[in-house]
Design an enzyme around this catalytic site. Structure first.
Site, PDB file in Angstrom:
ATOM      1  N   THR A  47     -12.167   7.302   7.296  1.00 25.25           N
ATOM      2  CA  THR A  47     -12.781   6.315   8.192  1.00 25.25           C
ATOM      3  C   THR A  47     -11.808   5.957   9.303  1.00 25.25           C
ATOM      4  OG1 THR A  47     -11.918   4.370   7.056  1.00 25.25           O
ATOM      5  CG2 THR A  47     -13.929   5.350   6.165  1.00 25.25           C
ATOM      6  N   PHE A  80      10.004  -1.309  13.877  1.00 25.19           N
ATOM      7  CA  PHE A  80       8.774  -0.636  13.458  1.00 25.19           C
ATOM      8  C   PHE A  80       9.129   0.521  12.510  1.00 25.19           C
ATOM      9  CE2 PHE A  80       5.346   2.516  14.211  1.00 25.19           C
ATOM     10  CZ  PHE A  80       4.250   1.738  13.916  1.00 25.19           C
ATOM     11  N   HIS A 105     -10.348   3.222   9.696  1.00 27.01           N
ATOM     12  CA  HIS A 105      -9.422   2.175   9.264  1.00 27.01           C
ATOM     13  C   HIS A 105      -7.999   2.460   9.761  1.00 27.01           C
ATOM     14  CE1 HIS A 105     -10.350  -1.139   6.456  1.00 27.01           C
ATOM     15  NE2 HIS A 105      -9.050  -1.311   6.511  1.00 27.01           N
ATOM     16  N   PHE A 123      -1.290  -3.973   7.523  1.00 26.30           N
ATOM     17  CA  PHE A 123      -1.924  -4.951   8.412  1.00 26.30           C
ATOM     18  C   PHE A 123      -1.219  -6.305   8.335  1.00 26.30           C
ATOM     19  CE2 PHE A 123      -5.094  -8.187   9.479  1.00 26.30           C
ATOM     20  CZ  PHE A 123      -5.556  -7.711  10.693  1.00 26.30           C
ATOM     21  N   GLU A 124      -0.697  -6.646   7.161  1.00 26.54           N
ATOM     22  CA  GLU A 124      -0.062  -7.957   6.944  1.00 26.54           C
ATOM     23  C   GLU A 124       1.417  -7.975   7.371  1.00 26.54           C
ATOM     24  OE1 GLU A 124      -2.199  -6.614   4.473  1.00 26.54           O
ATOM     25  OE2 GLU A 124      -3.760  -7.950   5.222  1.00 26.54           O
ATOM     26  N   TRP A 179       0.870  -1.189   0.000  1.00 26.16           N
ATOM     27  CA  TRP A 179       0.000   0.000   0.000  1.00 26.16           C
ATOM     28  C   TRP A 179       0.900   1.230   0.000  1.00 26.16           C
ATOM     29  CZ3 TRP A 179      -5.004   2.202   0.774  1.00 26.16           C
ATOM     30  CH2 TRP A 179      -6.058   1.312   0.532  1.00 26.16           C
ATOM     31  N   CYS A 235       3.308   2.289   5.339  1.00 26.99           N
ATOM     32  CA  CYS A 235       2.866   3.680   5.394  1.00 26.99           C
ATOM     33  C   CYS A 235       1.342   3.690   5.505  1.00 26.99           C
ATOM     34  CB  CYS A 235       3.327   4.417   4.143  1.00 26.99           C
ATOM     35  SG  CYS A 235       2.630   6.063   4.028  1.00 26.99           S
TER      36      CYS A 235
HETATM   37  C1  DLZ Z   1      -7.407  -0.984   3.643  1.00 27.80           C
HETATM   38  C2  DLZ Z   1      -6.229  -0.105   3.856  1.00 27.80           C
HETATM   39  C3  DLZ Z   1      -6.385   1.285   3.989  1.00 27.80           C
HETATM   40  C4  DLZ Z   1      -7.709   1.954   3.951  1.00 27.80           C
HETATM   41  N1  DLZ Z   1      -5.331   2.096   4.143  1.00 27.80           N
HETATM   42  C5  DLZ Z   1      -4.088   1.555   4.187  1.00 27.80           C
HETATM   43  C6  DLZ Z   1      -2.950   2.383   4.367  1.00 27.80           C
HETATM   44  O1  DLZ Z   1      -3.016   3.620   4.422  1.00 27.80           O
HETATM   45  N2  DLZ Z   1      -1.737   1.781   4.450  1.00 27.80           N
HETATM   46  C7  DLZ Z   1      -1.575   0.415   4.373  1.00 27.80           C
HETATM   47  O2  DLZ Z   1      -0.433  -0.065   4.482  1.00 27.80           O
HETATM   48  N3  DLZ Z   1      -2.641  -0.386   4.187  1.00 27.80           N
HETATM   49  C8  DLZ Z   1      -3.873   0.136   4.086  1.00 27.80           C
HETATM   50  N4  DLZ Z   1      -4.947  -0.667   3.912  1.00 27.80           N
HETATM   51  C9  DLZ Z   1      -4.732  -2.114   3.669  1.00 27.80           C
HETATM   52  C10 DLZ Z   1      -4.568  -2.943   4.970  1.00 27.80           C
HETATM   53  O3  DLZ Z   1      -3.302  -2.766   5.554  1.00 27.80           O
HETATM   54  C11 DLZ Z   1      -4.755  -4.439   4.642  1.00 27.80           C
HETATM   55  O4  DLZ Z   1      -3.887  -4.801   3.605  1.00 27.80           O
HETATM   56  C12 DLZ Z   1      -6.179  -4.787   4.219  1.00 27.80           C
HETATM   57  O5  DLZ Z   1      -7.100  -4.349   5.193  1.00 27.80           O
HETATM   58  C13 DLZ Z   1      -6.347  -6.321   4.030  1.00 27.80           C
HETATM   59  O6  DLZ Z   1      -6.082  -7.008   5.249  1.00 27.80           O
END
Ligand code: DLZ
Length: 163
Positions: free
Chosen positions: A95, A122, A97, A66-67, A31, A89
């Protein structure tokens, strides 16, 4: 110190141990790739500058921040690495999230440090805007990838002192 006052890329190489014998894992979130790939490249260059061999730097990509925790856990489980660096990042959106991802990744990485007893660094930017992220991915505040690499080397060297 707030990053508005600190350049993330500035360090004294003489204060950082040599990394010649060390092996590093780097997990990179896809992302915001303009940002995270810049963090990745800076981290690799800093490790190389401090003497690490390119063969001893293993890079894996995961879909989002998240992963990062699971990717880093899989790396830690191999017991091959002196340190694992997580790079991502997360940019504040409309939202909640942002809050959930930041909370998950900070708690997840903290747990990995304690569970595996190796440094899991981190290197995740959590910013209000893309501009703030760019400022910390090679812009006016330096590059968080450099800071993460220096932290990984210092913590890996500290661990060796206890062995
Ligand atoms: C869904 C999402 C959103 C909205 N924003 C980010 C972000 O700014 N940075 C990032 O690294 N990942 C984002 N993700 C994706 C989540 O980290 C994750 O990959 C999804 O929720 C699937 O588990």
């Amino acid at each position: 110190m707030a990053t508005s006052l600190k350049n993330l890329s500035l360090y004294n190489p003489n204060d950082v141990p040599g990394a010649r014998q060390m092996k590093f894992g780097i997990v990179v979130a896809e992302w915001n790739p303009d940002i995270t790939f810049a963090l990745r490249d800076a981290a690799i260059n800093t490790l190389l500058r401090q003497g690490a061999s390119r063969n001893n730097i293993v890079v894996k990509h995961v879909p989002g921040s998240f992963e990062l925790t699971l990717g880093a856990k899989w790396m830690a489980e191999t017991q091959e690495f002196d340190a694992v660096i997580c790079l991502g990042c997360v940019i504040q959106g409309e939202t909640r999230h942002f809050d959930f991802i930041c909370q998950s990744v900070t708690q997840g990485i903290t747990k990995l440090n304690l569970d595996y007893s190796i440094p899991v660094v981190f290197g995740v930017l959590t910013t209000n805007s893309v501009e703030q992220a760019k400022d910390r991915a090679g812009g006016k505040h330096g590059n968080k990838g450099d800071e993460a690499a220096v932290t990984a080397i210092k913590m890996a060297a500290l661990k060796k002192e206890f062995e």
